[in-house]
Design an enzyme around this catalytic site. Structure first.
Site, PDB file in Angstrom:
ATOM      1  N   LYS A  88       0.845  -1.202   0.000  1.00 15.05           N
ATOM      2  CA  LYS A  88       0.000   0.000   0.000  1.00 15.05           C
ATOM      3  C   LYS A  88       0.880   1.252   0.000  1.00 15.05           C
ATOM      4  CE  LYS A  88      -0.344  -0.238   5.011  1.00 15.05           C
ATOM      5  NZ  LYS A  88      -0.986  -1.006   6.083  1.00 15.05           N
ATOM      6  N   TYR A 147      14.827  31.089   4.020  1.00 13.94           N
ATOM      7  CA  TYR A 147      13.638  31.850   4.408  1.00 13.94           C
ATOM      8  C   TYR A 147      13.678  32.263   5.876  1.00 13.94           C
ATOM      9  CZ  TYR A 147      11.040  30.656   0.135  1.00 13.94           C
ATOM     10  OH  TYR A 147      10.599  30.540  -1.154  1.00 13.94           O
TER      11      TYR A 147
END
Ligand SMILES: *Cc1c(COP(=O)(O)O)cnc(C)c1O
Length: 642
Positions: A28, A254
């Protein structure tokens, strides 16, 4: 992705569970970010009995890649997935009667049966039927005639650590199995163990185990580390793309969350939180370069991260940077990263596996594979012709090893067939085209129809095709623009182009003498002059019963050809098999007829039969293909004094 490590982990798995316990490989979430298709193929080669996915979509992806092994959907499915589950032969797990009933209805309608696994909630508190309600529900599900109950399973809440609750869950599950068996109900495959339980609870291996994490080489907890020798399958690597020297006091990234406290060498890597390298690793993560650990400094951006390589004077642009995995004697494991940022290894694998191109390594050979976010192409499911055309075009480019040549092939071949839009493509067989040139007023005295001032051209056409439109149109264009408008109309059965633009008198220029379908005369409904030229509409509702059948179409049309015009072209615009074209001119002043054939590609050149003074014929055998943009032009001289 090191598939050799994956195979090694599988040997450990097999050693732990023994030869007779089946193994369901959990794939999965795109095999925990490793690539579900590659991992599934490798697991099946190693002896996996089946695969486990999270939903129908993931199962379809595997089916489309050619996997035929059983695929079990481990989460409860929705009603909306039932069609795909049936179409692609997936095995759902049932957790409630409502879905089971719906599934039964669909199966019955489709006239098929399908296997299911029933999930029991023994304490996970998530999917599954609560264990105490299970017997009643199982009996009801067993009564559904189209559902075959193949498996019964449960899932541990904390199998990676040894706590009493696991024993309780296991005991409840075994008690249920016991109870069912006392009622004479025996379900073939009972399973419960995920990685943690495979390592900690041999008692609960039952008929099958469901490893995920450990097959990818990661221990679910530090406590299990002594129990199996696992090697991580995934590494996450990139290269230094930029190196810069900063003085003391420079802000990096940033919001300037890192300020250099000394002159620093900062390397930029082309990886960020968009690749799953979490923003939470800002000023926290570590990277291996030249076998040494160096820190992430500043904020992780979407596509870049900065690291302080002041301690590595040799560091160069292009150096390998390992964000997860081994380099030299150092290693950064999924568990290291997870514990640093307060998550679990499962999360790290899934998120790191999302964007970056994957390279699968097997026996020293490396093969790059697309990242999962570029979705797999599923031909039958794809409805967008623009997208399909784009792919075909790219395929030609790759095949021709040249963008330019690939495009040329695409436009020439593909657009010739389908046009710019989606021109309906049809195959015509046994195409027969009889052109008869005659003097006006010849056999019919008092002729006022076409060709009073030129030759009369009678064209009789026959071909076999699949009948598509009970009402259709025969068009006569006066120029090329009108001709292509007829081409774009799927109702247009056949079309002519008048050589000299027409006289403005429809009846003189173009007359449909006869339309027959399978020898039945078809009435003309109306004739009109429109901005496409002349249109003759034929057909009737009663022809609906022929739709989709092979029919023989016959058309006979009379046009005229002015005396000055000394040629007559015949074009084939549909793929055609078998051809006969006759050009008859007996009884006219026409002499020395020449034919110029243009049959492109590999087609056989037509056989040409001349009957001087009467007829020129072209033949291509019945089985041979003729492709669009083939045809012939007849050219002649004529002696007006005759
Ligand atoms: C995900 C999952 C597994 C695999 O768990 P791991 O801890 O990765 O081995 C097994 N069974 C079910 C039902 C699951 O959802």
């Amino acid at each position: 992705m090191d598939l050799d490590s994956f195979t090694r982990n599988w040997s450990e798995l097999r050693r732990l569970v023994g030869p007779s316990v089946k193994i369901l490989q959990v794939v999965k979430a795109d095999a925990y970010g490793h690539g579900a298709i590659e991992i599934s193929h490798t697991a099946l080669k190693n002896g996996a009995a089946c695969l486990g996915v999270a939903n129908a979509d993931e199962g379809v992806q595997l089916r489309v890649s050619g996997i035929t092994a059983p695929i079990i959907i481990l989460s409860p499915s929705t009603k909306g997935e039932i069609r795909e589950i049936i179409k692609y032969g997936l095995t759902p797990s049932l957790s409630d009667l409502m879905f089971a009933g719906e599934f039964q209805r669909h199966l019955e309608e489709a006239g098929v049966t399908a296997p299911v696994h029933i999930e029991i909630d023994t304490g996970m508190g998530r999917g599954g039927i609560l264990w105490n309600e299970a017997p009643a529900l199982i009996r009801k599900i067993l009564a559904f005639p189209n559902i075959v109950v193949e498996g019964l399973f449960s899932h541990f809440a904390s199998s990676e650590i040894c706590v009493n609750f696991n024993e309780q869950q296991g005991t409840l599950f075994l008690a249920l199995v016991e109870k069912l068996s006392a009622e004479g109900i025996s379900i073939p495959i009972k399973h419960m163990a995920n990685s943690g339980a495979i390592l900690n609870y041999p008692r609960f291996f039952l008929d099958m185990v469901r490893p995920g994490l450990m097959s990818y080489g990661i221990h679910p907890a530090t406590q299990t580390e002594g129990k199996a020798d696992l090697c991580p399958v995934m590494s996450f690597k990139t290269r230094v793309i930029l190196l810069k020297e900063f003085p003391k006091g420079a802000g990096i990234g940033y919001n300037r969350t890192y300020i250099t406290d000394r002159p620093s060498r900062i390397a930029t890597l082309p990886v960020g939180y968009g690749d799953g390298y979490g923003i939470i690793l800002s000023n926290q993560g570590e990277v291996l370069i030249r076998g040494k650990r160096v820190p992430v400094v500043g904020r992780v951006s979407m596509d870049m991260v900065t690291i302080d390589v002041s301690s590595l004077p040799d560091c160069r642009i292009g150096d390998e940077a390992v964000l997860m995995g081994r380099q030299g004697g150092e290693e950064i494991s999924a568990n290291d990263i997870a514990s640093r940022i307060g998550t679990i290894s499962y999360d790290i694998l899934c998120t790191l596996g999302k964007r970056a191109p994957r390279i699968f390594v097997q026996q020293g050979r490396a093969e790059a594979v697309e990242p999962r976010l570029r979705r797999i192409f599923i031909p039958q499911e794809e409805r967008s012709l623009a997208r399909i055309d784009g792919m075909i075009r790219q395929c030609f480019q790759v095949r021709a090893r040249s963008e330019e040549l690939g495009d040329a092939i695409f436009y020439e071949m593909f657009e010739a067939l389908f046009g710019k839009n989606d021109r309906p493509l049809e195959l015509r067989t046994n195409f027969r085209y009889d052109i008869t040139l005659s003097e006006p007023g010849g056999e019919q005295a008092g002729e006022t129809g076409p060709a009073a001032d030129g030759f009369r051209v009678t064209t009789h056409i026959e071909y076999t095709k699949v009948f598509r439109n009970p009402v259709f149109l025969i068009g006569c264009a006066l120029d090329n623009g009108q001709l292509s408008a007829f081409f774009d109309d799927p109702l247009c059965e056949y079309r002519w182009l008048l050589q000299d633009g027409g006289s403005g008198d429809a009846d003189k220029d173009f007359r449909v003498n006869r339309v027959r379908i399978d020898e039945e005369d078809i009435p003309v409904i109306r004739r009109e002059s429109t901005n496409r030229g002349y249109e003759v509409w034929c057909g009737g509702e009663h022809l609906k019963e022929r739709l989709g059948q092979q029919v023989r179409v016959e058309l006979e049309v009379v046009t005229r050809s002015s005396r000055g015009c000394r040629f007559f072209p015949v074009y084939l615009v549909y793929p055609t098999r078998g051809l006969e074209i006759n050009f008859r001119y007996e009884g006219t002043p026409v002499s020395t007829v020449q034919e110029i054939c243009f049959f492109a590609g590999k087609h056989p050149y037509p056989e040409i039969i001349r009957d001087p003074g009467r007829c020129v014929s072209l033949r291509i055998r019945d089985g041979e293909w003729i492709f669009p943009n083939s045809g012939v032009t007849f050219l002649w001289d004529y002696d007006p004094s005759k």
